[in-house]
Design a protein around this motif. Structure first.
Motif, PDB file in Angstrom:
ATOM      1  N   ASP A  99       0.835  -1.210   0.000  1.00 41.61           N
ATOM      2  CA  ASP A  99       0.000   0.000   0.000  1.00 41.61           C
ATOM      3  C   ASP A  99       0.857   1.242   0.000  1.00 41.61           C
ATOM      4  O   ASP A  99       2.048   1.205   0.248  1.00 41.61           O
ATOM      5  N   ARG A 100       0.226   2.324  -0.242  1.00 42.04           N
ATOM      6  CA  ARG A 100       0.819   3.656  -0.120  1.00 42.04           C
ATOM      7  C   ARG A 100       2.090   3.799  -0.951  1.00 42.04           C
ATOM      8  O   ARG A 100       3.054   4.401  -0.521  1.00 42.04           O
ATOM      9  N   VAL A 101       2.080   3.204  -2.107  1.00 45.21           N
ATOM     10  CA  VAL A 101       3.251   3.320  -2.970  1.00 45.21           C
ATOM     11  C   VAL A 101       2.840   4.009  -4.255  1.00 45.21           C
ATOM     12  O   VAL A 101       1.839   3.685  -4.859  1.00 45.21           O
ATOM     13  N   LEU A 102       3.637   4.983  -4.614  1.00 43.77           N
ATOM     14  CA  LEU A 102       3.366   5.740  -5.824  1.00 43.77           C
ATOM     15  C   LEU A 102       4.483   5.415  -6.785  1.00 43.77           C
ATOM     16  O   LEU A 102       5.652   5.490  -6.419  1.00 43.77           O
ATOM     17  N   VAL A 103       4.136   5.023  -7.987  1.00 39.43           N
ATOM     18  CA  VAL A 103       5.219   4.715  -8.915  1.00 39.43           C
ATOM     19  C   VAL A 103       5.018   5.401 -10.249  1.00 39.43           C
ATOM     20  O   VAL A 103       3.938   5.436 -10.799  1.00 39.43           O
ATOM     21  N   GLU A 104       6.078   5.995 -10.700  1.00 40.91           N
ATOM     22  CA  GLU A 104       6.182   6.472 -12.078  1.00 40.91           C
ATOM     23  C   GLU A 104       7.454   5.808 -12.573  1.00 40.91           C
ATOM     24  O   GLU A 104       8.295   5.427 -11.767  1.00 40.91           O
ATOM     25  N   PRO A 105       7.610   5.694 -13.876  1.00 42.09           N
ATOM     26  CA  PRO A 105       8.792   4.962 -14.365  1.00 42.09           C
ATOM     27  C   PRO A 105      10.106   5.452 -13.771  1.00 42.09           C
ATOM     28  O   PRO A 105      10.992   4.666 -13.503  1.00 42.09           O
ATOM     29  N   GLN A 106      10.208   6.757 -13.513  1.00 41.34           N
ATOM     30  CA  GLN A 106      11.484   7.309 -13.076  1.00 41.34           C
ATOM     31  C   GLN A 106      11.451   7.764 -11.623  1.00 41.34           C
ATOM     32  O   GLN A 106      12.401   8.339 -11.148  1.00 41.34           O
ATOM     33  N   ASN A 107      10.371   7.527 -10.939  1.00 43.31           N
ATOM     34  CA  ASN A 107      10.212   8.171  -9.640  1.00 43.31           C
ATOM     35  C   ASN A 107       9.419   7.259  -8.716  1.00 43.31           C
ATOM     36  O   ASN A 107       8.311   6.867  -9.036  1.00 43.31           O
ATOM     37  N   LEU A 108      10.016   6.930  -7.595  1.00 44.52           N
ATOM     38  CA  LEU A 108       9.359   5.999  -6.672  1.00 44.52           C
ATOM     39  C   LEU A 108       9.169   6.689  -5.325  1.00 44.52           C
ATOM     40  O   LEU A 108      10.087   7.312  -4.803  1.00 44.52           O
ATOM     41  N   THR A 109       7.967   6.573  -4.786  1.00 47.06           N
ATOM     42  CA  THR A 109       7.694   7.098  -3.449  1.00 47.06           C
ATOM     43  C   THR A 109       7.270   5.948  -2.561  1.00 47.06           C
ATOM     44  O   THR A 109       6.353   5.201  -2.912  1.00 47.06           O
ATOM     45  N   ILE A 110       7.972   5.777  -1.442  1.00 43.30           N
ATOM     46  CA  ILE A 110       7.677   4.659  -0.560  1.00 43.30           C
ATOM     47  C   ILE A 110       7.625   5.181   0.887  1.00 43.30           C
ATOM     48  O   ILE A 110       8.161   6.254   1.171  1.00 43.30           O
ATOM     49  N   PRO A 111       6.970   4.448   1.789  1.00 44.70           N
ATOM     50  CA  PRO A 111       6.979   4.887   3.182  1.00 44.70           C
ATOM     51  C   PRO A 111       8.304   4.571   3.861  1.00 44.70           C
ATOM     52  O   PRO A 111       8.883   3.507   3.625  1.00 44.70           O
ATOM     53  N   ALA A 112       8.793   5.488   4.669  1.00 46.04           N
ATOM     54  CA  ALA A 112      10.012   5.238   5.445  1.00 46.04           C
ATOM     55  C   ALA A 112       9.715   4.200   6.526  1.00 46.04           C
ATOM     56  O   ALA A 112       8.579   4.077   6.987  1.00 46.04           O
ATOM     57  N   GLY A 113      10.731   3.447   6.903  1.00 43.52           N
ATOM     58  CA  GLY A 113      10.606   2.499   8.008  1.00 43.52           C
ATOM     59  C   GLY A 113      10.024   1.152   7.631  1.00 43.52           C
ATOM     60  O   GLY A 113      10.046   0.221   8.433  1.00 43.52           O
ATOM     61  N   LYS A 114       9.509   1.002   6.419  1.00 43.66           N
ATOM     62  CA  LYS A 114       8.941  -0.281   5.987  1.00 43.66           C
ATOM     63  C   LYS A 114      10.016  -1.109   5.292  1.00 43.66           C
ATOM     64  O   LYS A 114      10.951  -0.561   4.693  1.00 43.66           O
TER      65      LYS A 114
END
Ligand SMILES: [Cu+2]
Length: 184
Positions: A99-114
């Motif tokens: 969950d809570r993951v945003l993905v673009e081909p060149q850009n990844l957003t993930i939660p810290a601590g997981k």
């Protein structure tokens, strides 16, 4: 094999190698030189050899538990799985679970601590998937190889921007093979 067992086997192996080296060194001891200065130099060298061996073994014992290779085979499931592919000269984040993951081909957003598991491969030649902090200190890395998928597990310690840089020279635009991961 658990990480603990592998660590113990490695330490025992290193001890055995050290003992064999010591036995060889002792059995092939040169004739005692008559010259006093040379004799002293030999004694210092022997002491240096023993101290060096002990220091190296201690360092091995202290750092072995931090080796990442066995953690990648741990039975504990990761919180998030990310597929990473390296190409000349770009990185792509492809398949995601969690969950809570945003993905673009060149850009990844993930939660810290997981606990994130990257499945890293290459679409052409060998690359190195290196994760750096915003001061460009290397945090962890794995090879991106054609025909293999290497697992890299990492927990981003704090929210922020992390830099991905290729760690293996892969052609004239190798230095452009950069992207970022945002931890939030
Ligand atoms: Cu490269």
């Amino acid at each position: 094999m658990t990480a603990l067992n592998a660590g113990i086997f490695t330490l025992v192996g290193a001890l055995l190698v050290a003992l064999i080296a010591l036995a060889i060194a002792l059995s092939s001891r040169p004739e005692q030189p008559k010259d006093g200065v040379t004799a002293r130099v030999y004694r210092v060298r022997r002491a240096y050899f023993v101290v060096l061996g002990v220091v190296l073994l201690a360092c091995l014992g202290l750092t072995l538990p931090r080796a990442p290779y066995l953690a990648a085979r741990s039975a504990v499931p990761p919180d998030i799985r990310v597929a990473v592919t390296g190409w000349m000269w770009t990185w792509r984040f492809d398949a995601i679970s969690g969950d809570r993951v945003l993905v673009e081909p060149q850009n990844l957003t993930i939660p810290a601590g997981k606990l994130i598991e990257f499945s890293v491969r290459s679409g052409d030649v060998n690359h190195g998937f290196g994760i750096y902090d915003d001061q460009d200190h290397l945090l962890t890395q794995v090879q991106a190889m054609p025909g293999y998928t290497n697992q890299l597990r990492y927990r981003f310690p704090a929210p922020g921007v992390y830099h991905i840089l290729c760690m293996e020279y892969c052609g004239y635009a190798h230095h452009l093979m950069m992207t970022t991961i945002h931890a939030e």
